[in-house]
Structures are given as structure tokens and as C-alpha cells.
Design a protein around this motif. Structure first.
Motif, PDB file in Angstrom:
ATOM      1  N   SER A  60     -36.948  -4.758 -30.489  1.00  0.00           N
ATOM      2  CA  SER A  60     -37.553  -3.805 -31.405  1.00  0.00           C
ATOM      3  C   SER A  60     -36.493  -3.232 -32.330  1.00  0.00           C
ATOM      4  CB  SER A  60     -38.242  -2.666 -30.653  1.00  0.00           C
ATOM      5  OG  SER A  60     -37.287  -1.825 -30.046  1.00  0.00           O
ATOM      6  N   ASP A  84     -41.915   4.301 -36.560  1.00  0.00           N
ATOM      7  CA  ASP A  84     -42.575   3.007 -36.487  1.00  0.00           C
ATOM      8  C   ASP A  84     -41.558   1.914 -36.197  1.00  0.00           C
ATOM      9  OD1 ASP A  84     -44.749   4.490 -37.204  1.00  0.00           O
ATOM     10  OD2 ASP A  84     -44.970   3.616 -39.190  1.00  0.00           O
ATOM     11  N   ALA A  85     -41.982   0.916 -35.400  1.00  0.00           N
ATOM     12  CA  ALA A  85     -41.049  -0.134 -34.985  1.00  0.00           C
ATOM     13  C   ALA A  85     -41.633  -1.516 -35.249  1.00  0.00           C
ATOM     14  CB  ALA A  85     -40.732   0.001 -33.499  1.00  0.00           C
ATOM     15  N   GLN A  86     -40.736  -2.447 -35.507  1.00  0.00           N
ATOM     16  CA  GLN A  86     -41.074  -3.864 -35.583  1.00  0.00           C
ATOM     17  C   GLN A  86     -40.705  -4.462 -34.238  1.00  0.00           C
ATOM     18  OE1 GLN A  86     -40.032  -6.186 -39.134  1.00  0.00           O
ATOM     19  NE2 GLN A  86     -38.978  -7.577 -37.749  1.00  0.00           N
ATOM     20  N   THR A  88     -40.674  -7.823 -31.757  1.00  0.00           N
ATOM     21  CA  THR A  88     -40.717  -9.281 -31.713  1.00  0.00           C
ATOM     22  C   THR A  88     -40.699  -9.725 -30.262  1.00  0.00           C
ATOM     23  OG1 THR A  88     -39.537  -9.405 -33.809  1.00  0.00           O
ATOM     24  CG2 THR A  88     -39.580 -11.406 -32.470  1.00  0.00           C
ATOM     25  N   THR A 118     -44.153 -11.340 -34.233  1.00  0.00           N
ATOM     26  CA  THR A 118     -43.658 -10.042 -34.671  1.00  0.00           C
ATOM     27  C   THR A 118     -44.826  -9.166 -35.099  1.00  0.00           C
ATOM     28  OG1 THR A 118     -41.568 -11.021 -35.390  1.00  0.00           O
ATOM     29  CG2 THR A 118     -42.108  -8.852 -36.271  1.00  0.00           C
ATOM     30  N   SER A 120     -45.979  -4.881 -36.024  1.00  0.00           N
ATOM     31  CA  SER A 120     -45.543  -3.522 -36.348  1.00  0.00           C
ATOM     32  C   SER A 120     -46.356  -2.550 -35.505  1.00  0.00           C
ATOM     33  CB  SER A 120     -45.764  -3.225 -37.828  1.00  0.00           C
ATOM     34  OG  SER A 120     -44.919  -4.020 -38.618  1.00  0.00           O
ATOM     35  N   GLU A 122     -47.070   1.535 -35.011  1.00  0.00           N
ATOM     36  CA  GLU A 122     -46.883   2.892 -35.504  1.00  0.00           C
ATOM     37  C   GLU A 122     -46.566   3.788 -34.319  1.00  0.00           C
ATOM     38  OE1 GLU A 122     -50.254   4.156 -37.789  1.00  0.00           O
ATOM     39  OE2 GLU A 122     -50.109   2.411 -39.125  1.00  0.00           O
TER      40      GLU A 122
END
Length: 136
Positions: A60, A84-86, A88, A118, A120, A122
Motif C-alpha cells: 500500500s 486514501d491508499a493505493q 496492490t 491494484t 484505491s 478511501e
């Protein structure tokens, strides 16, 4: 904020919890044994990574704290962070997966040739988001 003592732990239900997004400097734990596999976690405010037997599992950006991570037929976990994070994940290559975040159907996504997916998520600090990923 959920604190993971030792950066990684096994929960009573057999799931894993790992990461600490509040750390200002990189920290890691290697060779954590869980169900016959060796895990390594690297975490701090900018990134959280999890490997199993030297293979990529989770990442992340920015860093997160993950609780109750299970990756059987259905992958599910709770994640929290300061923004917020991405996220994978390493899954099966070129497969479709349905994604739910906080019990809301986000739709389906297909992994790439390397099996990476991947999404996203919130996030608000001190609030966990529930993620469920199922192979279609």
C-alpha cells in the motif's frame, strides 16, 4: 489507530495483522512463521509491504495497518491509514475478481500478466475499511 505489536501477528482466527502507518522511519520484520510459511513485513508512513516466502503479497502507498488478512479462496481484510491508499495484491494472472469495499460492490477487475491487482481505498484515520476480493 490499531497498533500491531511487533509489526506482524497471528490472530486467534488464523488471520494475519501487519503494518503501522504511523512510523516515521522504515521498520521491518523478517522470518515470521505463519501456517508453515515465512512472512516479511516492511512498513512506515509512506509504504507497507508484505511478502510470503520471498514472494510479493500486499503493498500500500502510503503505508497502512492491515488486520484480519485472509487469502484463501476469498481475500478479505480490514485496512486503515491516515489518507486514501493505493493497494496492490498479487493474485492469479489474467483472472477476473469482484471487489467489495465496506460492503459496497465496486465491480470486477482483471489482473495483469504478472497477477497484480491494484485498487484505491478511501481511508480516514482511525476508521477501518473492509475489503473483500473474490475470483469470478
Amino acid at each position: 489507530m490499531t497498533i500491531i505489536e511487533g509489526l506482524i501477528r497471528t490472530e486467534s482466527d488464523g488471520s494475519l495483522s501487519f503494518g503501522n502507518y504511523s512510523l516515521p522511519k522504515k521498520s521491518k520484520v523478517s522470518d515470521f512463521e505463519h501456517n508453515g510459511d515465512l512472512y516479511k513485513v516492511k512498513t512506515h508512513k509512506e509504504v507497507t509491504k508484505l511478502e510470503r516466502n520471498d514472494m510479493f503479497v500486499y503493498e500500500s502507498v502510503p503505508g497502512t495497518t492491515v488486520t484480519n488478512f485472509k487469502d484463501n479462496d476469498v481475500i478479505n481484510f480490514e485496512v486503515e491509514g491516515f489518507e486514501d491508499a493505493q493497494v496492490t495484491l498479487e493474485l492469479e494472472a489474467e483472472q477476473e475478481y469482484s471487489i467489495e469495499i465496506n460492503d459496497k460492490d465496486i465491480g470486477t477487475m482483471k489482473t495483469n500478466l504478472g497477477g497484480k491487482l491494484t485498487i484505491s481505498v478511501e481511508l480516514d484515520e482511525d476508521v477501518k475499511s473492509k475489503v473483500v476480493i473474490k475470483k469470478v
